[in-house]
Motif scaffolding. Structure first.
Motif, PDB file in Angstrom:
ATOM      1  N   SER A  65       0.846  -1.193   0.000  1.00 58.81           N
ATOM      2  CA  SER A  65       0.000   0.000   0.000  1.00 58.81           C
ATOM      3  C   SER A  65       0.881   1.242   0.000  1.00 58.81           C
ATOM      4  CB  SER A  65      -0.949   0.005   1.202  1.00 58.81           C
ATOM      5  OG  SER A  65      -0.219  -0.072   2.411  1.00 58.81           O
ATOM      6  N   SER A  66       0.299   2.316  -0.524  1.00 57.72           N
ATOM      7  CA  SER A  66       1.042   3.575  -0.594  1.00 57.72           C
ATOM      8  C   SER A  66       0.121   4.735  -0.281  1.00 57.72           C
ATOM      9  CB  SER A  66       1.663   3.754  -1.981  1.00 57.72           C
ATOM     10  OG  SER A  66       0.671   3.850  -2.971  1.00 57.72           O
ATOM     11  N   GLU A  67       0.740   5.781   0.221  1.00 56.66           N
ATOM     12  CA  GLU A  67       0.020   7.021   0.527  1.00 56.66           C
ATOM     13  C   GLU A  67       0.956   8.153   0.144  1.00 56.66           C
ATOM     14  OE1 GLU A  67      -0.450   9.343   4.648  1.00 56.66           O
ATOM     15  OE2 GLU A  67      -1.417   7.371   4.637  1.00 56.66           O
ATOM     16  N   ALA A  68       0.452   9.117  -0.622  1.00 58.84           N
ATOM     17  CA  ALA A  68       1.293  10.247  -1.042  1.00 58.84           C
ATOM     18  C   ALA A  68       0.523  11.545  -0.909  1.00 58.84           C
ATOM     19  CB  ALA A  68       1.747  10.055  -2.489  1.00 58.84           C
ATOM     20  N   SER A  93       7.286  -7.585   6.596  1.00 62.94           N
ATOM     21  CA  SER A  93       7.017  -6.301   5.930  1.00 62.94           C
ATOM     22  C   SER A  93       7.802  -5.186   6.605  1.00 62.94           C
ATOM     23  CB  SER A  93       5.517  -5.977   5.959  1.00 62.94           C
ATOM     24  OG  SER A  93       5.091  -5.732   7.280  1.00 62.94           O
ATOM     25  N   LEU A  94       7.894  -4.075   5.896  1.00 58.94           N
ATOM     26  CA  LEU A  94       8.494  -2.878   6.466  1.00 58.94           C
ATOM     27  C   LEU A  94       7.773  -1.670   5.903  1.00 58.94           C
ATOM     28  CD1 LEU A  94      11.889  -2.194   4.741  1.00 58.94           C
ATOM     29  CD2 LEU A  94      10.657  -4.296   4.334  1.00 58.94           C
ATOM     30  N   ARG A  95       7.816  -0.597   6.676  1.00 56.45           N
ATOM     31  CA  ARG A  95       7.153   0.643   6.273  1.00 56.45           C
ATOM     32  C   ARG A  95       8.214   1.718   6.108  1.00 56.45           C
ATOM     33  NH1 ARG A  95       1.959   1.841   6.399  1.00 56.45           N
ATOM     34  NH2 ARG A  95       1.542   0.142   7.845  1.00 56.45           N
ATOM     35  N   PHE A  96       8.129   2.407   4.973  1.00 55.81           N
ATOM     36  CA  PHE A  96       9.029   3.521   4.683  1.00 55.81           C
ATOM     37  C   PHE A  96       8.265   4.832   4.787  1.00 55.81           C
ATOM     38  CE2 PHE A  96      11.173   0.116   2.435  1.00 55.81           C
ATOM     39  CZ  PHE A  96      12.520   0.419   2.551  1.00 55.81           C
ATOM     40  N   ARG A  97       8.923   5.855   5.316  1.00 53.64           N
ATOM     41  CA  ARG A  97       8.458   7.232   5.226  1.00 53.64           C
ATOM     42  C   ARG A  97       9.414   7.900   4.236  1.00 53.64           C
ATOM     43  NH1 ARG A  97       9.217   9.843  10.438  1.00 53.64           N
ATOM     44  NH2 ARG A  97       7.498   8.502  11.019  1.00 53.64           N
ATOM     45  N   GLN A  98       8.840   8.601   3.253  1.00 51.75           N
ATOM     46  CA  GLN A  98       9.668   9.192   2.214  1.00 51.75           C
ATOM     47  C   GLN A  98       9.271  10.630   1.931  1.00 51.75           C
ATOM     48  OE1 GLN A  98       9.513   5.321  -0.435  1.00 51.75           O
ATOM     49  NE2 GLN A  98      11.303   6.563  -0.925  1.00 51.75           N
ATOM     50  N   ASP A 105      16.225  24.775  -2.924  1.00 50.66           N
ATOM     51  CA  ASP A 105      15.627  25.527  -1.816  1.00 50.66           C
ATOM     52  C   ASP A 105      15.107  24.633  -0.684  1.00 50.66           C
ATOM     53  OD1 ASP A 105      13.448  24.407  -3.077  1.00 50.66           O
ATOM     54  OD2 ASP A 105      12.438  26.295  -3.506  1.00 50.66           O
ATOM     55  N   ASP A 106      15.380  23.339  -0.771  1.00 53.02           N
ATOM     56  CA  ASP A 106      14.945  22.357   0.231  1.00 53.02           C
ATOM     57  C   ASP A 106      13.422  22.324   0.406  1.00 53.02           C
ATOM     58  OD1 ASP A 106      15.679  20.246   1.979  1.00 53.02           O
ATOM     59  OD2 ASP A 106      15.373  21.556   3.714  1.00 53.02           O
ATOM     60  N   ALA A 107      12.691  22.758  -0.611  1.00 43.81           N
ATOM     61  CA  ALA A 107      11.228  22.749  -0.538  1.00 43.81           C
ATOM     62  C   ALA A 107      10.706  21.311  -0.563  1.00 43.81           C
ATOM     63  CB  ALA A 107      10.636  23.528  -1.708  1.00 43.81           C
ATOM     64  N   LEU A 108       9.755  21.028   0.334  1.00 43.66           N
ATOM     65  CA  LEU A 108       9.089  19.730   0.352  1.00 43.66           C
ATOM     66  C   LEU A 108       8.088  19.696  -0.795  1.00 43.66           C
ATOM     67  CD1 LEU A 108       8.480  16.996   1.670  1.00 43.66           C
ATOM     68  CD2 LEU A 108       6.856  18.199   3.170  1.00 43.66           C
ATOM     69  N   LEU A 109       8.282  18.760  -1.723  1.00 44.42           N
ATOM     70  CA  LEU A 109       7.420  18.657  -2.895  1.00 44.42           C
ATOM     71  C   LEU A 109       6.372  17.562  -2.733  1.00 44.42           C
ATOM     72  CD1 LEU A 109      10.207  18.964  -5.607  1.00 44.42           C
ATOM     73  CD2 LEU A 109       8.908  20.796  -4.497  1.00 44.42           C
ATOM     74  N   CYS A 110       6.790  16.446  -2.157  1.00 45.51           N
ATOM     75  CA  CYS A 110       5.900  15.295  -2.011  1.00 45.51           C
ATOM     76  C   CYS A 110       6.386  14.479  -0.826  1.00 45.51           C
ATOM     77  CB  CYS A 110       5.938  14.452  -3.295  1.00 45.51           C
ATOM     78  SG  CYS A 110       4.853  13.009  -3.283  1.00 45.51           S
ATOM     79  N   GLU A 111       5.446  13.863  -0.112  1.00 42.90           N
ATOM     80  CA  GLU A 111       5.812  12.964   0.974  1.00 42.90           C
ATOM     81  C   GLU A 111       4.847  11.799   0.986  1.00 42.90           C
ATOM     82  OE1 GLU A 111       5.426  14.693   4.882  1.00 42.90           O
ATOM     83  OE2 GLU A 111       3.712  15.892   4.230  1.00 42.90           O
ATOM     84  N   GLY A 112       5.311  10.681   1.527  1.00 43.13           N
ATOM     85  CA  GLY A 112       4.436   9.525   1.564  1.00 43.13           C
ATOM     86  C   GLY A 112       4.937   8.426   2.464  1.00 43.13           C
ATOM     87  N   GLN A 113       4.091   7.420   2.626  1.00 42.88           N
ATOM     88  CA  GLN A 113       4.452   6.205   3.347  1.00 42.88           C
ATOM     89  C   GLN A 113       4.107   5.014   2.471  1.00 42.88           C
ATOM     90  OE1 GLN A 113       3.357   5.614   7.418  1.00 42.88           O
ATOM     91  NE2 GLN A 113       3.714   7.759   7.955  1.00 42.88           N
ATOM     92  N   PHE A 114       4.943   3.986   2.569  1.00 42.24           N
ATOM     93  CA  PHE A 114       4.794   2.795   1.745  1.00 42.24           C
ATOM     94  C   PHE A 114       4.980   1.565   2.613  1.00 42.24           C
ATOM     95  CE2 PHE A 114       6.063   6.266  -0.826  1.00 42.24           C
ATOM     96  CZ  PHE A 114       5.353   6.129  -1.993  1.00 42.24           C
TER      97      PHE A 114
END
Length: 147
Positions: A65-68, A93-98, A105-114
């Motif tokens: 599963s993924s969430e973005a 299983s393992l869960r990633f935070r990305q 500019d270090d701007a956060l463009l996208c984040e998610g968990q997988f």
């Protein structure tokens, strides 16, 4: 950027190419998932495990599963850093935070968990993560689930 446990999070650098963008020169939303997949693959490689070798050991990692969440667009020629932090490690299983950030500019463009499942390559049935891999993941400073 440091994680809560003090371990340095893994980050993969990449650049936005023409093929990653739509007609307006903005990264097409699904390509962020590709960038994050590459970072997870490079995270494994950084720990000493190539996915091609794992297949030979009858092991695959598949996204369950993924969430973005999308915050701002990346554009043609932007250089990006894509993190791949392991936040949960279970038996199979393992869960990633990305996060995907623009280098300039270090701007956060996208984040998610997988949630990524470990399966047998021959049957796609769940299997336990091998002990060597578990130890490598745990060596990142992560507490194992259930401990």
């Amino acid at each position: 950027m440091r994680s809560q446990n003090g371990a340095q999070p893994f980050a993969h650098r990449c650049r936005v190419y023409y093929e990653d963008t739509d007609a307006g020169g903005i990264v097409y939303y699904v390509n962020y998932l590709k960038f994050m997949e590459r970072a997870r693959t490079e995270r494994l490689r950084d720990l000493g495990f190539a996915q091609s070798a794992l297949v030979g050991e009858n092991l695959l990692f598949v996204v369950h599963s993924s969430e973005a969440r999308y915050h701002a667009p990346a554009r043609l020629d932007d250089e990006l850093t894509v993190s791949a932090e392991i936040i949960e490690l279970n038996r199979a299983s393992l869960r990633f935070r990305q996060q995907v950030r623009r280098v300039a500019d270090d701007a956060l463009l996208c984040e998610g968990q997988f949630l990524v499942a470990c399966v047998r390559a021959d049957s796609l049935k769940p299997r336990a993560i091998p002990e060597a891999l578990r130890a490598a993941f745990a060596g990142t400073g992560l507490a194992l689930a259930g401990e």
